[in-house]
Design an enzyme around this catalytic site. Structure first.
Site, PDB file in Angstrom:
ATOM      1  N   THR A  68       0.839  -1.187   0.000  1.00 24.66           N
ATOM      2  CA  THR A  68       0.000   0.000   0.000  1.00 24.66           C
ATOM      3  C   THR A  68       0.879   1.243   0.000  1.00 24.66           C
ATOM      4  OG1 THR A  68      -1.925   1.038   1.029  1.00 24.66           O
ATOM      5  CG2 THR A  68      -0.511  -0.194   2.498  1.00 24.66           C
ATOM      6  N   LYS A  72       3.176   1.458  -4.053  1.00 24.71           N
ATOM      7  CA  LYS A  72       2.571   0.704  -5.160  1.00 24.71           C
ATOM      8  C   LYS A  72       3.332   0.865  -6.476  1.00 24.71           C
ATOM      9  CE  LYS A  72      -2.132   0.682  -3.348  1.00 24.71           C
ATOM     10  NZ  LYS A  72      -3.545   0.990  -3.607  1.00 24.71           N
ATOM     11  N   ASN A  93      -0.460  -3.927  -5.973  1.00 24.41           N
ATOM     12  CA  ASN A  93      -0.865  -3.858  -4.571  1.00 24.41           C
ATOM     13  C   ASN A  93      -0.743  -5.204  -3.867  1.00 24.41           C
ATOM     14  OD1 ASN A  93      -3.156  -5.086  -5.562  1.00 24.41           O
ATOM     15  ND2 ASN A  93      -4.587  -3.745  -4.481  1.00 24.41           N
ATOM     16  N   GLY A 133     -13.153  12.506 -10.632  1.00 23.59           N
ATOM     17  CA  GLY A 133     -11.768  12.340 -10.204  1.00 23.59           C
ATOM     18  C   GLY A 133     -10.910  11.695 -11.266  1.00 23.59           C
ATOM     19  N   ALA A 134      -9.611  11.992 -11.176  1.00 25.19           N
ATOM     20  CA  ALA A 134      -8.660  11.438 -12.149  1.00 25.19           C
ATOM     21  C   ALA A 134      -7.322  11.162 -11.476  1.00 25.19           C
ATOM     22  CB  ALA A 134      -8.495  12.408 -13.323  1.00 25.19           C
ATOM     23  N   GLY A 135      -7.374  10.738 -10.198  1.00 22.47           N
ATOM     24  CA  GLY A 135      -6.164  10.392  -9.464  1.00 22.47           C
ATOM     25  C   GLY A 135      -5.860   8.909  -9.589  1.00 22.47           C
ATOM     26  N   ALA A 137      -6.674   6.215  -7.845  1.00 27.29           N
ATOM     27  CA  ALA A 137      -7.805   5.293  -7.742  1.00 27.29           C
ATOM     28  C   ALA A 137      -8.665   5.353  -8.996  1.00 27.29           C
ATOM     29  CB  ALA A 137      -8.645   5.639  -6.516  1.00 27.29           C
ATOM     30  N   GLY A 245     -17.955   2.936   0.355  1.00 27.85           N
ATOM     31  CA  GLY A 245     -16.535   2.773   0.049  1.00 27.85           C
ATOM     32  C   GLY A 245     -15.944   1.448   0.489  1.00 27.85           C
TER      33      GLY A 245
HETATM   34  P1  ATR Z   1      -5.980   8.791  -5.058  1.00 27.14           P
HETATM   35  O1  ATR Z   1      -4.684   8.144  -5.407  1.00 27.14           O
HETATM   36  O2  ATR Z   1      -6.533   8.363  -3.729  1.00 27.14           O
HETATM   37  O3  ATR Z   1      -6.989   8.687  -6.147  1.00 27.14           O
HETATM   38  P2  ATR Z   1      -5.019  11.424  -5.774  1.00 27.14           P
HETATM   39  O4  ATR Z   1      -4.212  10.756  -6.814  1.00 27.14           O
HETATM   40  O5  ATR Z   1      -4.364  12.422  -4.901  1.00 27.14           O
HETATM   41  O6  ATR Z   1      -5.673  10.350  -4.798  1.00 27.14           O
HETATM   42  O7  ATR Z   1      -6.305  12.061  -6.486  1.00 27.14           O
HETATM   43  C1  ATR Z   1      -7.131  12.925  -5.862  1.00 27.14           C
HETATM   44  C2  ATR Z   1      -8.298  13.246  -6.799  1.00 27.14           C
HETATM   45  O8  ATR Z   1      -9.248  13.968  -6.047  1.00 27.14           O
HETATM   46  C3  ATR Z   1      -7.928  14.106  -7.988  1.00 27.14           C
HETATM   47  O9  ATR Z   1      -8.770  13.782  -9.067  1.00 27.14           O
HETATM   48  C4  ATR Z   1      -8.218  15.517  -7.460  1.00 27.14           C
HETATM   49  O10 ATR Z   1      -8.470  16.466  -8.465  1.00 27.14           O
HETATM   50  P3  ATR Z   1      -7.254  17.283  -9.167  1.00 27.14           P
HETATM   51  O11 ATR Z   1      -6.753  16.427 -10.284  1.00 27.14           O
HETATM   52  O12 ATR Z   1      -7.906  18.526  -9.651  1.00 27.14           O
HETATM   53  O13 ATR Z   1      -6.238  17.524  -8.090  1.00 27.14           O
HETATM   54  C5  ATR Z   1      -9.481  15.234  -6.692  1.00 27.14           C
HETATM   55  N1  ATR Z   1      -9.796  16.225  -5.650  1.00 27.14           N
HETATM   56  C6  ATR Z   1      -9.106  16.436  -4.504  1.00 27.14           C
HETATM   57  N2  ATR Z   1      -9.729  17.375  -3.772  1.00 27.14           N
HETATM   58  C7  ATR Z   1     -10.823  17.775  -4.459  1.00 27.14           C
HETATM   59  C8  ATR Z   1     -11.883  18.728  -4.224  1.00 27.14           C
HETATM   60  N3  ATR Z   1     -11.916  19.461  -3.110  1.00 27.14           N
HETATM   61  N4  ATR Z   1     -12.861  18.834  -5.149  1.00 27.14           N
HETATM   62  C9  ATR Z   1     -12.849  18.086  -6.261  1.00 27.14           C
HETATM   63  N5  ATR Z   1     -11.868  17.186  -6.553  1.00 27.14           N
HETATM   64  C10 ATR Z   1     -10.883  17.025  -5.661  1.00 27.14           C
END
Ligand code: ATR
Length: 265
Positions: A68, A72, A93, A133-135, A137, A245
């Protein structure tokens, strides 16, 4: 079960380590199925990962470990072989250590989400999905939804370019898949999935313009704490089916166990 000289050892590597759930899930499972094994936490810093893994390779009784944050991505490069999902994500993972010391990585984050939906009675095939979201996960979930036969995926993210990069990556691996970038606005979707971190704190903004949210859409969040995020509370009040979740992680443990060679049915 008593630990003896024959006990197979499994680990979880993380930094910080205190929150990991692996040992509390796997040790009772080993007990239940009468499998002579134990899972222990390995607190390893990013700077020490390479040295730790070199040592792990040499330990014959160590059969594998869960991976984790923050390991990763780095662990992917230390494996000898990685499954298709881990290779697409360039992240693993879970790692199985073969008897000759070879390390076989896998990534079940996306599969855990999709299996969680299915176990909860939401069949993703042919659904129209809006993903927020695009992080990290979001990558795992987008690829897994494409594999699961979702009809259309719209990716909406605060920073639009990150959504475009994810959409392009999804198209690269799944050229026939209908994926587009759009607005974080509730509409005609069958399923809305929040993969952003917005919702961890009660003061966070809603990641969705929910004006048009109706009971037509199921709403899923991957945040585990709090269990009911503001988004899920709102969705429930609109009569939407909600998906918590914890399902993503709960549904992932059997997949991780199989990868680790634990004899579960
Ligand atoms: P993880 O690996 O858990 O997915 P991450 O890679 O840090 O975490 O991704 C965080 C995601 O949450 C991103 O899509 C981020 O948007 P940005 O690309 O604009 O940073 C999104 N995010 C974080 N805080 C946010 C908020 N307050 N409102 C909307 N989107 C948010």
């Amino acid at each position: 079960m008593p630990i003896s000289g024959t006990t197979a050892v499994y680990g979880v590597i993380a930094d910080p380590i205190g929150h990991v759930r692996g040992p509390t899930i796997f040790n009772p499972l080993f007990e239940k199925i009468g499998f002579d094994a134990a899972m222990v936490p390995f607190h390893v810093s990013a700077a020490s990962l390479q040295r730790a893994v070199a040592g792990f390779r040499a330990i014959e009784s160590l059969k594998g470990w869960l991976v984790t944050n923050p390991h990763k991505f780095a662990m992917f490069h230390l494996c000898d072989q990685v499954d298709a999902s881990g290779t697409r994500l360039q992240a693993v993972n879970v790692v199985r250590r073969e008897s000759d010391g070879r390390l076989i990585g896998g990534n079940y984050d996306g599969a855990g989400f999709v299996n969680g939906l299915k176990h909860d009675g939401i069949e993703p095939k042919d659904l129209d999905v809006l993903m927020l979201g695009a992080g990290g996960a979001a990558y795992a979930i987008a690829f897994a939804l494409a594999e699961a036969g979702v009809r259309r995926l719209t990716i909406a993210n605060r920073t639009r370019t990150n959504a475009e990069t994810l959409a392009a990556a999804t198209r690269k691996f799944f050229p026939d898949f209908a994926v587009e970038v759009g607005a974080a606005k509730a509409g005609d979707h069958d399923l809305i999935v929040n993969t952003t971190s917005a919702g961890l704190k009660p003061t966070d903004p809603l990641p969705l313009d929910a004006d048009g949210l109706t009971a037509r859409s199921a709403v899923a969040d991957i945040i585990m704490k709090p269990e009911m995020t503001r988004l899920l509370d709102l969705a429930k009040s609109r009569g939407c089916r909600i998906h918590l979740g914890r399902h993503m992680l709960d549904s992932q443990f059997p997949l991780l166990a199989r990868h680790l060679g634990v004899p579960i049915s």
